[in-house]
Design a protein around this motif. Structure first.
Motif, short mmCIF file in Angstrom:
data_model
loop_
_atom_site.label_atom_id
_atom_site.label_comp_id
_atom_site.label_asym_id
_atom_site.label_seq_id
_atom_site.Cartn_x
_atom_site.Cartn_y
_atom_site.Cartn_z
N CYS A 25 7.59 49.01 68.47
CA CYS A 25 6.22 48.75 68.16
C CYS A 25 5.79 48.55 66.69
O CYS A 25 6.18 49.30 65.88
CB CYS A 25 5.53 49.80 68.95
SG CYS A 25 3.85 49.80 68.45
N MET A 38 3.16 48.75 65.38
CA MET A 38 2.18 49.76 64.82
C MET A 38 2.76 51.28 64.65
O MET A 38 2.57 51.67 63.78
CB MET A 38 1.08 49.96 66.18
CG MET A 38 0.45 48.56 66.33
SD MET A 38 -0.52 47.99 64.87
CE MET A 38 -2.03 48.94 65.05
N CYS A 39 3.48 51.79 65.80
CA CYS A 39 3.93 53.05 65.46
C CYS A 39 5.34 53.13 65.49
O CYS A 39 5.66 54.20 65.16
CB CYS A 39 3.43 53.90 66.67
SG CYS A 39 4.14 53.35 68.53
N CYS A 70 7.89 52.94 67.54
CA CYS A 70 8.22 53.57 68.94
C CYS A 70 9.26 52.49 69.40
O CYS A 70 8.94 51.37 69.56
CB CYS A 70 7.65 54.28 69.73
SG CYS A 70 6.89 53.14 71.07
N CYS A 127 3.90 52.56 74.44
CA CYS A 127 3.03 53.62 73.41
C CYS A 127 1.54 53.12 73.68
O CYS A 127 0.97 53.98 73.37
CB CYS A 127 3.50 53.28 71.98
SG CYS A 127 3.32 51.59 71.33
N CYS A 184 -0.15 50.99 71.95
CA CYS A 184 -0.93 50.48 70.95
C CYS A 184 -1.34 49.05 71.12
O CYS A 184 -0.87 48.29 71.65
CB CYS A 184 0.15 50.28 69.56
SG CYS A 184 0.80 52.20 69.20
ZN LIG Z 1 2.69 51.80 69.40
#
Ligand SMILES: [Zn+2]
Ligand SMILES: [Zn+2]
Length: 169
Positions: free
Chosen positions: A133, A135-136, A138, A145, A147
């Motif tokens: 991801c 963004m995060c 993962c 997640c 996101c």
């Molecule tokens: Zn994410």
């Protein structure tokens, strides 16, 4: 390994088997050293009807990380290679021919060149790996997640719309 092919060139129906372990642990690819274990090579040089050929199999394991999700990946490879060996090229030049003027064939260099040419551009754990991801961070293969991708570009387009409206006023 250096193979002396002079006898093979000079006689008909000769077969010269060979087997070797090729250490490619120094080779760098994908920011990695993917050849953790030696490459097993086995093959033969043969002369039939005046044509000398070398054919061999290479068995090895590539170990690196997936280019998308960064998880460790191992790929087992079994490849077969085939070349025609000549002492000198005739007019019709051909890249597929190996020129072996002194009759000595360096199998290590040949196999290393063949194998490196066949390396994949990148390693993937699977063709449909979802990666990480943005963004995060993962691993999207393991969980979703939830996101949302950034929305700022949409808002900016709207702001330009408003500007145009106010210009017309
Ligand atoms: Zn994410
Ligand atoms: Zn992956």
């Amino acid at each position: 390994m250096q193979l002396d092919l002079r006898k093979v060139f000079d006689a008909e129906d000769q077969v010269l088997p060979f087997e070797l372990q090729l250490d490619l642990s120094e080779i760098e690819q994908w920011g990695d050293h993917p050849f953790a274990a030696p490459v097993a090579i086995s093959g033969e040089v043969s002369s039939r009807a005046g044509i000398v050929t070398v054919r061999y199999c290479a068995d090895y394991v590539l170990s690196s990380n997936c280019a998308r999700c960064l998880e460790p990946v191992e790929q087992k490879k079994h490849q077969e290679f085939f070349h025609t060996v000549v002492r000198k090229l005739n007019q019709e030049e051909d890249d597929d021919y190996i020129v072996c003027e002194d009759g000595i064939l360096d199998v290590d260099t040949l196999a290393q060149d063949d194998i490196l040419l066949e390396l994949p551009i990148r390693m993937l754990c699977s063709e449909d790996c979802k990666g990480l991801c943005p963004m995060c961070g993962c691993n999207l293969n393991e969980k979703d997640c939830g996101c949302q991708p950034p929305q700022w570009d949409v808002r900016r387009v709207k702001a330009f719309d408003n500007l145009e409206w106010s210009d017309e006023d």
